[in-house]
Design a protein around this motif. Structure first.
Motif, PDB file in Angstrom:
ATOM      1  N   LYS A 171      43.027  31.582  45.633  1.00  8.50           N
ATOM      2  CA  LYS A 171      42.199  30.398  45.866  1.00  8.50           C
ATOM      3  C   LYS A 171      42.930  29.258  46.557  1.00  8.50           C
ATOM      4  N   ASP A 212      47.243  33.428  51.078  1.00 12.74           N
ATOM      5  CA  ASP A 212      47.276  34.788  51.629  1.00 12.74           C
ATOM      6  C   ASP A 212      47.420  34.741  53.145  1.00 12.74           C
ATOM      7  N   MET A 246      34.694  32.570  48.638  1.00 14.97           N
ATOM      8  CA  MET A 246      35.925  33.248  49.042  1.00 14.97           C
ATOM      9  C   MET A 246      35.930  34.657  48.477  1.00 14.97           C
ATOM     10  N   THR A 278      42.140  42.400  52.772  1.00 14.32           N
ATOM     11  CA  THR A 278      42.884  41.224  52.302  1.00 14.32           C
ATOM     12  C   THR A 278      44.361  41.534  52.097  1.00 14.32           C
ATOM     13  N   ASN A 327      41.150  37.310  47.279  1.00 15.35           N
ATOM     14  CA  ASN A 327      42.038  36.304  47.875  1.00 15.35           C
ATOM     15  C   ASN A 327      42.513  35.296  46.844  1.00 15.35           C
ATOM     16  N   LYS A 380      49.456  32.327  58.883  1.00 18.23           N
ATOM     17  CA  LYS A 380      48.340  32.669  58.007  1.00 18.23           C
ATOM     18  C   LYS A 380      47.042  32.448  58.773  1.00 18.23           C
ATOM     19  N   PHE A 385      44.606  29.538  49.338  1.00 20.72           N
ATOM     20  CA  PHE A 385      44.693  29.858  50.768  1.00 20.72           C
ATOM     21  C   PHE A 385      46.110  30.256  51.196  1.00 20.72           C
ATOM     22  N   GLN A 412      34.627  30.591  44.253  1.00 22.93           N
ATOM     23  CA  GLN A 412      35.153  31.948  44.084  1.00 22.93           C
ATOM     24  C   GLN A 412      34.843  32.393  42.665  1.00 22.93           C
ATOM     25  N   LEU A 439      42.477  32.585  58.691  1.00 21.67           N
ATOM     26  CA  LEU A 439      41.250  32.421  57.928  1.00 21.67           C
ATOM     27  C   LEU A 439      40.114  33.042  58.728  1.00 21.67           C
ATOM     28  N   THR A 464      42.654  35.190  54.736  1.00 21.22           N
ATOM     29  CA  THR A 464      41.687  34.747  53.727  1.00 21.22           C
ATOM     30  C   THR A 464      40.278  34.844  54.303  1.00 21.22           C
TER      31      THR A 464
END
Length: 283
Positions: A132, A136, A126, A202, A130, A235, A134, A101, A237, A139
Motif C-alpha cells: 500500500k 513495489d 489497488m 505484481t 501490492n 518504480k 507504493f 485496498q 504505476l 503497482t
C-alpha cells in the motif's frame, strides 16, 4: 672503535634496506591488485560507485505544510472508509479519486467509497498483492471507465483519453498522495490489451524479467513518451480501466515514478503542473 663503527654502519644499512623493501611492497600493492587489475583503478571505481549510491540514497522529506495537508486529507478519507490508502489525480484532467485496498480484487468493482453498491462505479482500488505504500516496482490501480453513456468523468474515465497522443502530451503527470507523502509520476505509454493479458503481474523473477516486460509494453504502446528510458531501478504505476467499445479489452496507462534523487528538481520545474484542483465533487 673502527669495528664498532662498521657494525653501526652495517646495522644502519640493514635498516635502510628493510625500509626500502617495505616501501616497494606497499607501492606494489597500491598499484597492482593481486586479485586482478590495478588496485588504484579499483579504488577509483569504488569511490565513483559510492558517490552514485549516495545519490540514489537521497530520501524525499515532505515539508511540514505537506504533512499537515496529508494528515487532514486522510483524516477525512478514513473517516468515510478505513480502507482508504491513497488519493490519485491527474492535473488538467478530471481524474480525481480516493484509492482503497482490501483482501481481494472484486469487492470494490461495485462497492462505492462511502459503502454503497453501484455496479460500473465502485471505487478505484489497488491490487491486493501490492504494498500500500507504493514501494513495489510495479503497482496496479483499477477503476471503471464511466464513458459517454454516463455523463460524468468519475473513476478512470479519463485514462482512455490517453489513447490520443495530443492528450497524452498535454497531461503528462499523475500525483499519488499517501498518508506519509506524495509521489509524482510521468506518463510512459498507454497500451490497449485483452483483459486476459499476461501483463497483469505484481512480481518478477529478476531485473531482466521486469525490464523485458516493460520494454514489450512500451513497444506495443498506442501512445508513448519518447524520453522515457526503462530502468530496473525505477518504480512504475499502472492505471487500468475498461474500454467502452469492447468490455473484453483494457486501457493500461503506465507511468514512471519520479525517484527521490530527482524529486527536488522535478518539483521545482513542474510545480505549476502538479497543483491539485478538485473536480470529483462537481460531477
Amino acid at each position: 672503535m673502527k669495528r664498532a663503527v662498521e657494525k653501526k654502519s652495517n646495522k644502519l644499512g640493514v635498516i635502510i634496506a628493510a625500509l626500502v623493501a617495505v616501501v616497494v611492497v606497499v607501492v606494489g600493492f597500491l598499484f597492482f591488485n593481486p586479485f586482478g587489475g590495478k588496485a588504484s583503478h579499483t579504488a577509483k571505481k569504488a569511490g565513483t560507485s559510492g558517490s552514485s549510491s549516495s545519490t540514489q540514497a537521497v530520501k524525499y522529506e515532505p515539508s511540514q505544510e505537506e504533512k499537515d495537508y496529508l494528515k487532514n486529507r486522510f483524516a477525512q478519507l478514513t473517516a468515510v472508509n478505513p480502507e482508504a490508502i491513497a488519493y490519485v489525480y491527474a492535473p488538467g484532467t478530471e481524474l480525481d479519486e480516493p484509492v482503497v485496498q482490501t483482501g481481494d480484487n472484486a469487492t470494490y468493482l461495485d462497492k462505492t467509497f462511502d459503502g454503497g453498491n453501484e455496479p460500473y462505479m465502485g471505487t478505484v482500488f489497488m491490487d491486493t498483492d501490492n504494498k500500500k505504500d507504493f514501494s513495489d516496482r510495479l503497482t496496479w490501480l483499477f477503476g471503471h471507465a464511466r464513458g459517454s453513456k454516463v455523463g460524468d468523468h468519475r473513476m478512470f474515465n479519463d485514462v482512455n483519453y490517453y489513447d490520443k497522443q495530443e492528450y497524452f502530451d498535454q497531461h503528462p503527470y499523475v500525483v499519488i498522495e499517501t498518508p506519509e507523502r506524495k509521489y509524482y509520476y510521468e506518463a510512459m505509454c498507454l497500451v490497449i490489451v485483452p483483459e486476459t493479458t499476461a501483463f497483469y503481474r505484481t512480481s518478477f523473477e529478476d531485473d531482466k524479467d521486469f525490464t523485458t516486460q516493460l520494454k514489450k509494453v512500451y513497444e506495443d504502446g498506442q501512445t508513448k513518451n519518447p524520453n522515457i528510458k526503462i530502468k530496473a531501478s525505477d518504480k512504475y504505476l499502472v492505471l487500468s480501466t475498461c474500454r467502452e467499445e469492447d468490455e473484453t479489452i483494457r486501457s493500461n496507462l503506465y507511468l514512471r515514478q519520479i525517484p527521490d534523487s530527482e524529486m527536488k528538481d522535478f518539483v521545482a520545474k513542474h510545480a505549476d503542473q502538479l497543483t491539485y484542483v478538485a473536480t470529483r465533487g462537481q460531477q
